[in-house]
Design a protein around this motif. Structure first.
Motif, PDB file in Angstrom:
ATOM      1  N   ASN A 182      27.143   5.689  38.727  1.00 37.02           N
ATOM      2  CA  ASN A 182      27.394   4.437  39.454  1.00 37.02           C
ATOM      3  C   ASN A 182      27.073   3.224  38.590  1.00 37.02           C
ATOM      4  OD1 ASN A 182      28.240   5.715  41.800  1.00 37.02           O
ATOM      5  ND2 ASN A 182      26.202   5.699  42.725  1.00 37.02           N
ATOM      6  N   ILE A 183      26.021   3.319  37.798  1.00 37.05           N
ATOM      7  CA  ILE A 183      25.649   2.205  36.918  1.00 37.05           C
ATOM      8  C   ILE A 183      26.747   1.963  35.890  1.00 37.05           C
ATOM      9  CG2 ILE A 183      23.998   1.522  35.120  1.00 37.05           C
ATOM     10  CD1 ILE A 183      21.860   3.026  36.907  1.00 37.05           C
ATOM     11  N   ILE A 184      27.224   3.027  35.268  1.00 35.92           N
ATOM     12  CA  ILE A 184      28.291   2.890  34.275  1.00 35.92           C
ATOM     13  C   ILE A 184      29.579   2.399  34.940  1.00 35.92           C
ATOM     14  CG2 ILE A 184      29.703   4.108  32.568  1.00 35.92           C
ATOM     15  CD1 ILE A 184      26.684   3.744  31.826  1.00 35.92           C
ATOM     16  N   LYS A 185      29.911   2.951  36.099  1.00 30.77           N
ATOM     17  CA  LYS A 185      31.121   2.509  36.807  1.00 30.77           C
ATOM     18  C   LYS A 185      31.043   1.032  37.173  1.00 30.77           C
ATOM     19  CE  LYS A 185      32.354   6.947  38.901  1.00 30.77           C
ATOM     20  NZ  LYS A 185      32.402   7.710  40.177  1.00 30.77           N
ATOM     21  N   ALA A 186      29.852   0.556  37.543  1.00 26.14           N
ATOM     22  CA  ALA A 186      29.692  -0.872  37.853  1.00 26.14           C
ATOM     23  C   ALA A 186      29.981  -1.710  36.610  1.00 26.14           C
ATOM     24  CB  ALA A 186      28.283  -1.152  38.378  1.00 26.14           C
ATOM     25  N   GLY A 187      29.510  -1.255  35.457  1.00 29.27           N
ATOM     26  CA  GLY A 187      29.803  -1.967  34.218  1.00 29.27           C
ATOM     27  C   GLY A 187      31.292  -2.025  33.924  1.00 29.27           C
ATOM     28  N   LEU A 188      31.990  -0.965  34.275  1.00 27.45           N
ATOM     29  CA  LEU A 188      33.433  -0.913  34.025  1.00 27.45           C
ATOM     30  C   LEU A 188      34.233  -1.793  34.977  1.00 27.45           C
ATOM     31  CD1 LEU A 188      33.824   2.923  33.373  1.00 27.45           C
ATOM     32  CD2 LEU A 188      33.658   1.075  31.689  1.00 27.45           C
ATOM     33  N   ARG A 189      33.567  -2.379  35.975  1.00 28.18           N
ATOM     34  CA  ARG A 189      34.240  -3.274  36.918  1.00 28.18           C
ATOM     35  C   ARG A 189      34.089  -4.743  36.511  1.00 28.18           C
ATOM     36  NH1 ARG A 189      38.080  -2.008  38.406  1.00 28.18           N
ATOM     37  NH2 ARG A 189      38.073  -3.610  39.995  1.00 28.18           N
ATOM     38  N   ALA A 190      33.522  -4.999  35.358  1.00 32.69           N
ATOM     39  CA  ALA A 190      33.379  -6.382  34.888  1.00 32.69           C
ATOM     40  C   ALA A 190      34.765  -7.019  34.743  1.00 32.69           C
ATOM     41  CB  ALA A 190      32.653  -6.405  33.545  1.00 32.69           C
ATOM     42  N   PRO A 191      34.855  -8.344  34.888  1.00 32.34           N
ATOM     43  CA  PRO A 191      36.136  -9.018  34.677  1.00 32.34           C
ATOM     44  C   PRO A 191      36.728  -8.623  33.322  1.00 32.34           C
ATOM     45  CG  PRO A 191      34.510 -10.559  35.513  1.00 32.34           C
ATOM     46  CD  PRO A 191      33.773  -9.286  35.198  1.00 32.34           C
ATOM     47  N   ASP A 192      38.021  -8.372  33.305  1.00 33.51           N
ATOM     48  CA  ASP A 192      38.659  -7.797  32.125  1.00 33.51           C
ATOM     49  C   ASP A 192      40.078  -8.344  31.977  1.00 33.51           C
ATOM     50  OD1 ASP A 192      39.589  -6.195  30.079  1.00 33.51           O
ATOM     51  OD2 ASP A 192      39.572  -4.339  31.249  1.00 33.51           O
ATOM     52  N   HIS A 193      40.186  -9.579  31.497  1.00 29.45           N
ATOM     53  CA  HIS A 193      41.481 -10.207  31.264  1.00 29.45           C
ATOM     54  C   HIS A 193      42.277  -9.359  30.273  1.00 29.45           C
ATOM     55  CE1 HIS A 193      43.766 -14.033  29.744  1.00 29.45           C
ATOM     56  NE2 HIS A 193      44.532 -13.246  30.461  1.00 29.45           N
ATOM     57  N   GLY A 194      43.496  -9.023  30.645  1.00 30.63           N
ATOM     58  CA  GLY A 194      44.361  -8.241  29.783  1.00 30.63           C
ATOM     59  C   GLY A 194      44.120  -6.747  29.873  1.00 30.63           C
ATOM     60  N   ASN A 195      43.196  -6.323  30.736  1.00 25.61           N
ATOM     61  CA  ASN A 195      42.903  -4.904  30.913  1.00 25.61           C
ATOM     62  C   ASN A 195      42.577  -4.226  29.579  1.00 25.61           C
ATOM     63  OD1 ASN A 195      42.487  -3.308  33.109  1.00 25.61           O
ATOM     64  ND2 ASN A 195      44.577  -2.525  33.204  1.00 25.61           N
ATOM     65  N   LEU A 196      41.755  -4.909  28.766  1.00 22.01           N
ATOM     66  CA  LEU A 196      41.430  -4.415  27.431  1.00 22.01           C
ATOM     67  C   LEU A 196      40.226  -3.479  27.401  1.00 22.01           C
ATOM     68  CD1 LEU A 196      41.890  -7.774  25.472  1.00 22.01           C
ATOM     69  CD2 LEU A 196      43.531  -5.898  25.720  1.00 22.01           C
ATOM     70  N   THR A 197      39.503  -3.390  28.488  1.00 23.24           N
ATOM     71  CA  THR A 197      38.239  -2.637  28.563  1.00 23.24           C
ATOM     72  C   THR A 197      37.390  -2.884  27.314  1.00 23.24           C
ATOM     73  OG1 THR A 197      39.261  -0.602  27.723  1.00 23.24           O
ATOM     74  CG2 THR A 197      39.142  -0.842  30.116  1.00 23.24           C
ATOM     75  N   PRO A 198      36.933  -4.132  27.148  1.00 21.51           N
ATOM     76  CA  PRO A 198      36.239  -4.511  25.915  1.00 21.51           C
ATOM     77  C   PRO A 198      34.747  -4.184  25.909  1.00 21.51           C
ATOM     78  CG  PRO A 198      36.467  -6.420  27.303  1.00 21.51           C
ATOM     79  CD  PRO A 198      37.152  -5.278  28.022  1.00 21.51           C
ATOM     80  N   TRP A 199      34.407  -2.957  26.248  1.00 15.29           N
ATOM     81  CA  TRP A 199      33.003  -2.575  26.274  1.00 15.29           C
ATOM     82  C   TRP A 199      32.850  -1.180  25.714  1.00 15.29           C
ATOM     83  CZ3 TRP A 199      35.667  -1.938  30.957  1.00 15.29           C
ATOM     84  CH2 TRP A 199      35.948  -3.115  31.660  1.00 15.29           C
ATOM     85  N   ARG A 200      31.643  -0.937  25.241  1.00 12.43           N
ATOM     86  CA  ARG A 200      31.234   0.398  24.832  1.00 12.43           C
ATOM     87  C   ARG A 200      29.751   0.480  25.140  1.00 12.43           C
ATOM     88  NH1 ARG A 200      29.764   2.878  19.897  1.00 12.43           N
ATOM     89  NH2 ARG A 200      29.992   0.939  18.734  1.00 12.43           N
ATOM     90  N   PHE A 201      29.309   1.597  25.673  1.00 12.22           N
ATOM     91  CA  PHE A 201      27.916   1.772  26.082  1.00 12.22           C
ATOM     92  C   PHE A 201      27.315   2.934  25.287  1.00 12.22           C
ATOM     93  CE2 PHE A 201      30.245   0.705  30.164  1.00 12.22           C
ATOM     94  CZ  PHE A 201      30.050  -0.658  30.039  1.00 12.22           C
ATOM     95  N   VAL A 202      26.193   2.689  24.629  1.00 15.78           N
ATOM     96  CA  VAL A 202      25.480   3.728  23.887  1.00 15.78           C
ATOM     97  C   VAL A 202      24.162   3.961  24.618  1.00 15.78           C
ATOM     98  CG1 VAL A 202      24.454   4.396  21.683  1.00 15.78           C
ATOM     99  CG2 VAL A 202      26.555   3.016  21.720  1.00 15.78           C
ATOM    100  N   LEU A 203      24.001   5.161  25.160  1.00 13.74           N
ATOM    101  CA  LEU A 203      22.807   5.495  25.950  1.00 13.74           C
ATOM    102  C   LEU A 203      21.785   6.220  25.093  1.00 13.74           C
ATOM    103  CD1 LEU A 203      25.121   5.019  28.043  1.00 13.74           C
ATOM    104  CD2 LEU A 203      23.872   6.550  29.531  1.00 13.74           C
ATOM    105  N   ALA A 204      20.536   5.770  25.199  1.00 13.88           N
ATOM    106  CA  ALA A 204      19.429   6.410  24.486  1.00 13.88           C
ATOM    107  C   ALA A 204      18.373   6.800  25.505  1.00 13.88           C
ATOM    108  CB  ALA A 204      18.844   5.466  23.444  1.00 13.88           C
ATOM    109  N   GLN A 205      18.164   8.091  25.650  1.00 21.56           N
ATOM    110  CA  GLN A 205      17.089   8.596  26.507  1.00 21.56           C
ATOM    111  C   GLN A 205      16.575   9.865  25.865  1.00 21.56           C
ATOM    112  OE1 GLN A 205      19.177   8.858  30.245  1.00 21.56           O
ATOM    113  NE2 GLN A 205      19.745  10.968  29.917  1.00 21.56           N
ATOM    114  N   GLY A 206      15.416  10.321  26.274  1.00 21.39           N
ATOM    115  CA  GLY A 206      14.842  11.495  25.635  1.00 21.39           C
ATOM    116  C   GLY A 206      14.722  11.267  24.137  1.00 21.39           C
ATOM    117  N   GLU A 207      15.219  12.217  23.347  1.00 15.93           N
ATOM    118  CA  GLU A 207      15.167  12.105  21.888  1.00 15.93           C
ATOM    119  C   GLU A 207      16.008  10.944  21.362  1.00 15.93           C
ATOM    120  OE1 GLU A 207      16.109  15.835  20.045  1.00 15.93           O
ATOM    121  OE2 GLU A 207      14.653  16.928  21.258  1.00 15.93           O
ATOM    122  N   GLY A 208      16.975  10.515  22.141  1.00 10.84           N
ATOM    123  CA  GLY A 208      17.807   9.384  21.737  1.00 10.84           C
ATOM    124  C   GLY A 208      17.010   8.103  21.575  1.00 10.84           C
TER     125      GLY A 208
END
Length: 182
Positions: free
Chosen positions: A28-54
């Motif tokens: 749900n957290i990631i999906k909420a991020g993907l709902r950000a305003p996105d002019h041109g439908n470019l999906t201009p985001w990338r998410f790098v998750l660090a947990q545990g050993e990350g």
């Protein structure tokens, strides 16, 4: 929590503990991020998750960058400990696509909106998040380690976990100091 109440009273909590959201909560957290305003439908985001050993991998990246910048011992130690302030760190990257009608700044702003949407989704589900920035997000070593190139930019680190304290009350601000009509 009512959406308007969440928006009007959002506060960060810097003391975060286990557990971090996982499964449907994290989705749900990631999906909420993907709902950000996105002019041109470019999906201009990338998410790098660090947990545990990350988190240790991210700590190593930040520590190396602080060393390469000539940071003093305190700065290097702070960088190496940063990912352990929360059980999950989401690095949000504006992934810029050349476009004649959507300049890089607009794509960077969209990624910033994604950070806030994810933070709000954390709070709405009983978790918390705080957004951090700083010089290391612009560092060439960090950019290279996280595969950030060209006009792409790290727009922030979203620290996520379970709040260990209650958030402070939101400050009441005089709207007339921020609003004008033309």
């Amino acid at each position: 929590m009512d959406a308007l109440e969440l928006l009007l009273n959002r506060r960060s909590v810097a003391k975060l503990v286990e557990p971090a959201p996982e499964g449907e909560h994290l989705e749900n957290i990631i999906k909420a991020g993907l709902r950000a305003p996105d002019h041109g439908n470019l999906t201009p985001w990338r998410f790098v998750l660090a947990q545990g050993e990350g988190r240790q991998k991210l700590a190593d990246i930040l520590q190396h960058a602080a060393q390469q910048r000539g940071g003093d011992e305190a700065a290097i130690e702070k960088a190496s400990k940063a990912p352990f302030r929360a059980p999950l760190v989401i690095t949000v990257i504006a992934k810029v696509t050349p476009h004649e009608k959507v300049p890089p700044i607009e794509q960077h702003l969209s990624a910033g909106c994604a950070v806030q949407a994810m933070q709000l989704a954390c709070i709405a589900q009983g978790f918390q998040g705080f957004w951090r920035s700083g010089p290391l997000m612009f560092d060439a070593n960090v950019r290279q380690a996280l595969n950030v190139h060209g006009d792409d930019e790290i727009v922030g680190f979203l620290y996520v976990g379970t709040p260990a304290t209650e958030p402070m009350k939101a400050a009441v601000r005089d709207l007339s100091q921020f609003v004008e009509f033309i």
